[in-house]
Design an enzyme around this catalytic site. Sequence first.
Site, PDB file in Angstrom:
ATOM      1  CB  SER A 193      -1.034  -0.072   1.203  1.00 27.80           C
ATOM      2  OG  SER A 193      -1.688  -1.333   1.286  1.00 27.80           O
ATOM      3  CB  CYS A 194       4.303   1.752  -0.824  1.00 29.49           C
ATOM      4  SG  CYS A 194       5.047   0.949   0.152  1.00 29.49           S
ATOM      5  N   GLY A 195       2.430   4.804  -0.974  1.00 29.40           N
ATOM      6  CA  GLY A 195       1.834   5.596  -1.769  1.00 29.40           C
ATOM      7  C   GLY A 195       0.438   5.720  -2.538  1.00 29.40           C
TER       8      GLY A 195
END
Length: 279
Positions: free
Chosen positions: A114-116
Amino acid sequence: MGRVTERRRTIRIRDGIVTTRPDTLVAEEPLEIRLNGKSLAITMRTPGDDFALAAGFLVSEGVLAAASDVQSIVYCAGAKDDGSNTYNVVDVRLAPGVPVPDITLERNVYTTSSCGLCGKASLDAVRTTARFTIDDTPPVRLEPTLLAGLPDRLRAAQEVFDRTGGLHAAALFSEHGELLDIREDVGRHNAVDKLIGRALRQDLLPLSRSILLVSSRASFELAQKAVMAGIPVLAAVSAPSSLAVDLAMETGLTLVGFLRGPSMNVYAGDERIALHTGV
């Protein structure tokens, strides 16, 4: 090839007494996953089951759904000066006709943590790339007592953990509580990928009559992997994240957390749990 465990010198202090002795540690090495020769992702993992790990990762990314989607999985040449293979680079070649997502695939690699990305984007990415729906017709129906006994069985099967104390584990159980497979890895997501990849290579997907148990918290990433493999029940010995619960509710995944003996919390999909009067 890297070993699963390695020995290191350590100084032990016990009740004020100092001794020197070797200690057994879990090995950790990088694995680069390539798709049709193009570098896709790098993960830190415990060596072993690398082909299954790569295959499971690609199931999670919506690229693979059956053993026939894979033409080959091979180790690439390593980077040592003497030309010897490091066994830390794996290339997955897709069978002719299997589509390779272009933009979506790159975005999905980031959604695994779920990065960014906001929560809605992460949920949309899973919905867009999922090759299976959670369809356990007739529905899996589990007694709480069956779930309660699974963590002890998982722990009893963790052979490398007994030697190192430093590994996560993931196991697949049948709806009747039969242990189908277990994998250990320094990364909890890798352990799940190894399970799913092994199932893919045996052409067992979707895993629509199975329970996935993890020895950690239930993150969005692990819920995503369960959904992508068509697994109807995910149980964890620790807490889920809010986004994992959102994904479970949206996709029909049964999500159980804090599974410790007879105690557990059901966060989504309670229709699969035989809740008796007073529960």
